[in-house]
Design a protein around this motif. Structure first.
Motif, mmCIF file in Angstrom:
data_model
loop_
_atom_site.group_PDB
_atom_site.id
_atom_site.type_symbol
_atom_site.label_atom_id
_atom_site.label_comp_id
_atom_site.label_asym_id
_atom_site.label_seq_id
_atom_site.Cartn_x
_atom_site.Cartn_y
_atom_site.Cartn_z
ATOM 1 N N SER A 1 0.832 -1.204 0.000
ATOM 2 C CA SER A 1 0.000 0.000 0.000
ATOM 3 C C SER A 1 0.865 1.251 0.000
ATOM 4 C CB SER A 1 -0.934 -0.005 1.223
ATOM 5 O OG SER A 1 -0.219 0.339 2.400
ATOM 6 N N ILE B 1 -3.981 2.027 1.777
ATOM 7 C CA ILE B 1 -4.955 1.769 0.720
ATOM 8 C C ILE B 1 -4.288 0.956 -0.386
ATOM 9 C CG2 ILE B 1 -6.558 2.778 -0.921
ATOM 10 C CD1 ILE B 1 -7.236 3.317 2.003
ATOM 11 N N HIS C 1 -4.613 -0.463 -4.103
ATOM 12 C CA HIS C 1 -5.330 -0.077 -5.311
ATOM 13 C C HIS C 1 -5.418 -1.249 -6.296
ATOM 14 C CE1 HIS C 1 -5.340 4.239 -4.310
ATOM 15 N NE2 HIS C 1 -4.167 3.984 -3.734
ATOM 16 N N HIS D 1 -10.348 1.403 -10.346
ATOM 17 C CA HIS D 1 -10.377 2.384 -9.256
ATOM 18 C C HIS D 1 -10.910 1.796 -7.956
ATOM 19 C CE1 HIS D 1 -9.476 5.445 -12.252
ATOM 20 N NE2 HIS D 1 -10.494 5.012 -12.977
ATOM 21 N N GLN E 1 -10.554 0.289 -4.295
ATOM 22 C CA GLN E 1 -9.596 0.472 -3.211
ATOM 23 C C GLN E 1 -10.004 -0.369 -2.004
ATOM 24 O OE1 GLN E 1 -8.144 5.056 -3.899
ATOM 25 N NE2 GLN E 1 -9.944 4.746 -2.647
ATOM 26 N N TRP F 1 -14.013 3.301 0.312
ATOM 27 C CA TRP F 1 -12.944 4.286 0.531
ATOM 28 C C TRP F 1 -12.772 5.095 -0.736
ATOM 29 C CZ3 TRP F 1 -9.615 5.301 4.709
ATOM 30 C CH2 TRP F 1 -9.912 4.550 5.864
#
Length: 231
Positions: A70, A90, A92, A96, A98, A231
């Motif tokens: 992350s 986070i 990825h 998009h 998360q 998120w």
């Protein structure tokens, strides 16, 4: 999310000058006092919210693992209790998407009895939707770490140890760790993701499994008519 809570009620307001305004009293100077409101002393407890919580004993390599997968940059060192508060990173994915992963500070045996900073650490796990048990594979009989961690979680809150989870065997780059891997799998009787947060070996398998856990959580929440954590 978005809930409101009234901690204390305000008192009834008094009547101001405008209330006494009349044709024969264009500039009133009269008012009535308001009533005092409630007074309370509240102790607020912050609990980290994340999709996944990394649970393990001190120096299992949780912080190194979070840095590897992350954008989080928790402190990393070779002494115990480097992490004294949760860090959230986070991860990825394509589209998009998360996934929030929390590095829970190292638990010790007896944490459910508030040994060390047990309760201060364990309370953050309550808010995680699924768990990653991080095991130091270089230690003798690493399967006992999983048993002890689940015991501490269960003693703290019934059912906490049974949340969806994965077993992460860290430090596979060490010779003594590779020798323990087959024994760990035999004792647990389930899949174990063996990797090295230091060298990056097999991180892809963890990322894929993390996505599987997250998708299962989202599906379960939608099936119950609830919105999953985003998120």
């Amino acid at each position: 999310m978005g809930d409101e809570y009234i901690a204390a009620l305000g008192g009834a307001g008094g009547k101001g000058n405008r209330f006494f305004l009349a044709n024969d009293n264009r500039a009133p100077v009269t008012c009535t006092p308001g009533q005092p409101g409630q007074q309370r002393v509240l102790h607020l407890e912050l609990k980290t919210v994340a999709h996944a919580g990394m649970v393990g004993f001190s120096n299992a390599g949780k912080s190194s693992l979070l840095r590897a997968i992350s954008n989080a940059r928790p402190a990393v060192a070779s002494y115990p209790f480097t992490t004294l508060k949760p860090h959230v990173g986070i991860v990825h994915y394509e589209g998009h998407q998360q996934i929030a992963v929390a590095d829970i500070p190292g638990i010790i045996r007896g944490a459910h009895q508030n040994r060390g900073l047990g309760s201060a650490f364990l309370r953050h796990i309550e808010r995680c939707r699924f768990l990653l048990f991080v095991v130091d594979l270089s230690q003798p009989e690493p399967w006992t770490q999983v048993d002890d961690l689940k015991y501490e979680l269960e003693m703290y809150e019934e059912g906490l140890s049974e949340r969806p989870h994965a077993i992460i065997a860290n430090k596979i780059d060490l010779p003594e760790a590779r020798a323990n891997l087959s024994q760990l799998r035999d004792h647990l009787g389930r899949e174990v993701i063996a990797l090295s947060a230091l060298t990056g070996e097999n991180l892809e398998q963890l990322l894929l499994h993390l996505k599987v856990l997250h998708d299962a959580y989202v599906e379960a929440e939608l099936g119950k008519g609830r919105q999953p954590l985003r998120w």
